[in-house]
Design a protein around this motif. Structure first.
Motif, PDB file in Angstrom:
ATOM      1  N   UNK A   4     -62.154   9.016  23.603  1.00  0.00           N
ATOM      2  CA  UNK A   4     -60.942   8.874  23.124  1.00  0.00           C
ATOM      3  C   UNK A   4     -59.774   8.817  24.240  1.00  0.00           C
ATOM      4  N   UNK A   5     -58.850   8.185  24.203  1.00  0.00           N
ATOM      5  CA  UNK A   5     -57.885   8.494  25.259  1.00  0.00           C
ATOM      6  C   UNK A   5     -56.423   8.469  24.663  1.00  0.00           C
ATOM      7  N   UNK A   6     -55.285   8.884  25.060  1.00  0.00           N
ATOM      8  CA  UNK A   6     -54.104   8.823  24.314  1.00  0.00           C
ATOM      9  C   UNK A   6     -53.352   7.249  24.234  1.00  0.00           C
ATOM     10  N   UNK A   7     -53.889   6.570  25.049  1.00  0.00           N
ATOM     11  CA  UNK A   7     -53.591   5.113  24.593  1.00  0.00           C
ATOM     12  C   UNK A   7     -54.366   4.640  23.532  1.00  0.00           C
ATOM     13  N   UNK A   8     -55.190   5.161  23.113  1.00  0.00           N
ATOM     14  CA  UNK A   8     -56.193   4.690  21.737  1.00  0.00           C
ATOM     15  C   UNK A   8     -55.027   5.289  20.325  1.00  0.00           C
ATOM     16  N   UNK A   9     -54.015   6.111  20.415  1.00  0.00           N
ATOM     17  CA  UNK A   9     -53.418   6.733  19.221  1.00  0.00           C
ATOM     18  C   UNK A   9     -52.871   5.770  18.347  1.00  0.00           C
ATOM     19  N   UNK A  25     -48.627  12.419  15.846  1.00  0.00           N
ATOM     20  CA  UNK A  25     -47.849  11.765  16.875  1.00  0.00           C
ATOM     21  C   UNK A  25     -48.520  11.846  18.105  1.00  0.00           C
ATOM     22  N   UNK A  26     -48.206  11.248  19.196  1.00  0.00           N
ATOM     23  CA  UNK A  26     -48.743  11.451  20.574  1.00  0.00           C
ATOM     24  C   UNK A  26     -48.418  12.827  20.825  1.00  0.00           C
ATOM     25  N   UNK A  27     -47.103  13.438  20.462  1.00  0.00           N
ATOM     26  CA  UNK A  27     -47.013  14.778  20.875  1.00  0.00           C
ATOM     27  C   UNK A  27     -47.984  15.584  20.199  1.00  0.00           C
ATOM     28  N   UNK A  28     -48.474  15.402  19.073  1.00  0.00           N
ATOM     29  CA  UNK A  28     -49.460  16.125  18.192  1.00  0.00           C
ATOM     30  C   UNK A  28     -50.809  15.885  18.842  1.00  0.00           C
ATOM     31  N   UNK A  29     -50.901  14.869  19.486  1.00  0.00           N
ATOM     32  CA  UNK A  29     -52.341  14.643  20.215  1.00  0.00           C
ATOM     33  C   UNK A  29     -52.467  15.607  21.520  1.00  0.00           C
ATOM     34  N   UNK A  30     -51.248  15.448  22.268  1.00  0.00           N
ATOM     35  CA  UNK A  30     -50.979  16.259  23.319  1.00  0.00           C
ATOM     36  C   UNK A  30     -51.045  17.761  23.101  1.00  0.00           C
ATOM     37  N   UNK A  31     -50.719  18.217  21.696  1.00  0.00           N
ATOM     38  CA  UNK A  31     -50.928  19.439  21.489  1.00  0.00           C
ATOM     39  C   UNK A  31     -52.318  20.049  21.113  1.00  0.00           C
ATOM     40  N   UNK A 231     -48.061  26.552  17.072  1.00  0.00           N
ATOM     41  CA  UNK A 231     -47.101  25.684  17.740  1.00  0.00           C
ATOM     42  C   UNK A 231     -47.481  24.231  17.374  1.00  0.00           C
ATOM     43  N   UNK A 232     -48.263  23.849  16.231  1.00  0.00           N
ATOM     44  CA  UNK A 232     -48.540  22.441  16.126  1.00  0.00           C
ATOM     45  C   UNK A 232     -47.208  21.742  15.824  1.00  0.00           C
ATOM     46  N   UNK A 233     -47.100  20.653  16.730  1.00  0.00           N
ATOM     47  CA  UNK A 233     -45.795  19.974  16.644  1.00  0.00           C
ATOM     48  C   UNK A 233     -45.619  19.202  15.135  1.00  0.00           C
ATOM     49  N   UNK A 234     -46.791  19.026  14.295  1.00  0.00           N
ATOM     50  CA  UNK A 234     -46.568  18.182  13.318  1.00  0.00           C
ATOM     51  C   UNK A 234     -46.141  18.969  12.172  1.00  0.00           C
ATOM     52  N   UNK A 235     -46.141  20.523  12.146  1.00  0.00           N
ATOM     53  CA  UNK A 235     -45.917  21.307  10.952  1.00  0.00           C
ATOM     54  C   UNK A 235     -44.290  21.280  10.562  1.00  0.00           C
ATOM     55  N   UNK A 236     -44.082  21.234   9.425  1.00  0.00           N
ATOM     56  CA  UNK A 236     -42.708  20.848   8.748  1.00  0.00           C
ATOM     57  C   UNK A 236     -42.276  22.454   8.054  1.00  0.00           C
ATOM     58  N   UNK A 237     -43.163  23.236   7.936  1.00  0.00           N
ATOM     59  CA  UNK A 237     -43.042  24.633   7.410  1.00  0.00           C
ATOM     60  C   UNK A 237     -43.947  25.351   8.180  1.00  0.00           C
ATOM     61  N   UNK A 238     -43.474  26.421   8.723  1.00  0.00           N
ATOM     62  CA  UNK A 238     -44.192  27.380   9.260  1.00  0.00           C
ATOM     63  C   UNK A 238     -45.196  28.029   8.367  1.00  0.00           C
ATOM     64  N   UNK A 239     -46.440  28.286   9.106  1.00  0.00           N
ATOM     65  CA  UNK A 239     -47.451  28.789   8.282  1.00  0.00           C
ATOM     66  C   UNK A 239     -47.236  30.237   7.756  1.00  0.00           C
TER      67      UNK A 239
END
Length: 379
Positions: A4-9, A25-31, A231-239
């Motif tokens: 898998x590559x980021x271009x496959x997102x 998101x791409x940001x989430x895959x980078x994380x 630090x998962x950028x997809x989170x909308x509420x902190x664990x």
């Protein structure tokens, strides 16, 4: 078959959408790529490409560091295995590719669906742990809302076209507001407290050292690893992180996150981790009771613990016996290298060991906490 590559997102996200799973998101895959346990050469997954070279099937590759006494052990967890009918036959090839990657001492999944559960034994994986591999626990907090959720799911199964017209349903007022409040203001039972210090000299760091010192195979719960997870950028509420103390020492901790599986499911409080020192297993039930008390204030219609083990079931005692049993198939499978087989038999996984922390659908309440943090830092 290729990494898998980021271009496959875009194509991989399209596969997720086709089966109703949340996309990253791409940001989430980078994380995910910044995972401290991941070797630079380890792919984030593999894809089966179509005639145009586009990702047409996918398996994710989550590298996790485990410890066995003083030795670091690398494990590889498969996640988000998606093989459309047009790619029939790709699933075994994708899974074998993950299993044959170098520098991993065991391979596993803790989130197999019924169809995949029939495939894994044919590929050399066995149900693990022996007690609990087929068990998911759920505590119903709001039976009326859960009942409506079942009704909507059944309606969509009968008429799939309804899904696009229903929109986001069953979102409680408390759940809609949870992202804008300080959860640490909520009261907790005696002996239970909120954990906010994830430094390398915290009480959580001491607990991790003691857990690791017990000598069993255990996933890395060091403060550094927890900081990365938070630090998962997809989170909308902190664990939520809760600790249980005895005589001024931390003897156990629990981690949970608010989730909403789909637009027609009610919010749930998902237990990601629940663990205590061997001599203090009473902390497990105390932490679980605290989470159950918090759930209605957070707007959760149910509380779920999707991976259990024999010791955890024993420690939960009456709480486990009073929970609804979900699952019913072997959703946890593993294959250990020969030198790790004995330790593997005593492995006590929780959802933390699998993909639940980053594959659950976040509450749909707008901004992500990582974005909010960036804005505060900029100000």
């Amino acid at each position: 078959m290729r990494p898998f590559q980021l271009t496959d997102v875009p194509d991989v996200n399209r596969l997720h959408q086709q089966v109703g799973w949340p996309v990253r998101s791409v940001e989430g895959w980078r994380w995910l790529a910044s995972n401290p346990a991941r070797q630079a050469e380890a792919p984030l997954g593999w894809v089966s490409a179509d005639a145009d070279g586009r990702a047409a099937a996918f398996v994710g590759n989550f590298i996790q560091r485990f410890w066995l006494k003083e030795h670091a052990v690398q494990g590889a967890g498969g996640f988000s295995i998606i093989v459309p009918p047009a790619q029939r036959g790709a699933a075994p090839r994708l899974i074998r590719t993950l299993m044959r990657q170098p520098d991993c001492s065991f391979r596993y999944t803790l989130n197999a669906n019924p169809k995949a559960a029939r495939l894994y034994p044919r590929l050399g994986l066995t149900p693990c742990p022996e007690r609990g591999h087929e068990v998911k626990l759920a505590w119903i907090i709001d039976p009326v809302t859960c009942g409506w959720g079942r009704f909507l799911r059944n309606a969509v199964e009968r008429s799939p076209g309804l899904a696009g017209h229903l929109g986001e349903r069953l979102m409680s007022r408390h759940a809609a507001q949870v992202g804008g409040r300080s959860l640490h203001d909520l009261p907790l039972p005696a002996g239970i407290h909120w954990i906010s210090d994830l430094s390398d000299v915290s009480s959580l760091s001491t607990l991790w050292s003691e857990l690791r010192g017990q000598g069993r195979l255990i996933a890395d719960r060091s403060p550094a690893m927890l900081r990365w997870r938070m630090a998962d950028p997809e989170l909308t509420v902190a664990p939520l992180l809760l600790g249980c103390e005895q005589d001024g020492r931390l003897i156990g901790y629990a981690q949970a996150v608010m989730s909403k599986g789909s637009p027609i499911e009610p919010p749930a409080l998902e237990i990601i981790d629940l663990i205590a020192l061997d001599h203090a297993q009473h902390a497990v039930a105390a932490l679980m009771k605290a989470m159950l008390d918090l759930a209605p204030r957070l707007g959760a219609a149910r509380v779920r613990l999707q991976v259990v083990n024999g010791a955890l079931l024993d420690a939960l005692g009456p709480l486990a016996r009073g929970a609804r049993r979900e699952g019913g198939w072997g959703h946890c499978h593993a294959q250990f290298d020969p030198e790790l087989e004995a330790a593997g038999r005593d492995w006590r996984p929780t959802p933390y060991d699998g993909d639940y922390a980053f594959c659950l659908r976040p509450l749909p309440i707008g901004g992500r906490i990582a974005s909010a943090r960036t804005e505060r830092d900029a100000a």
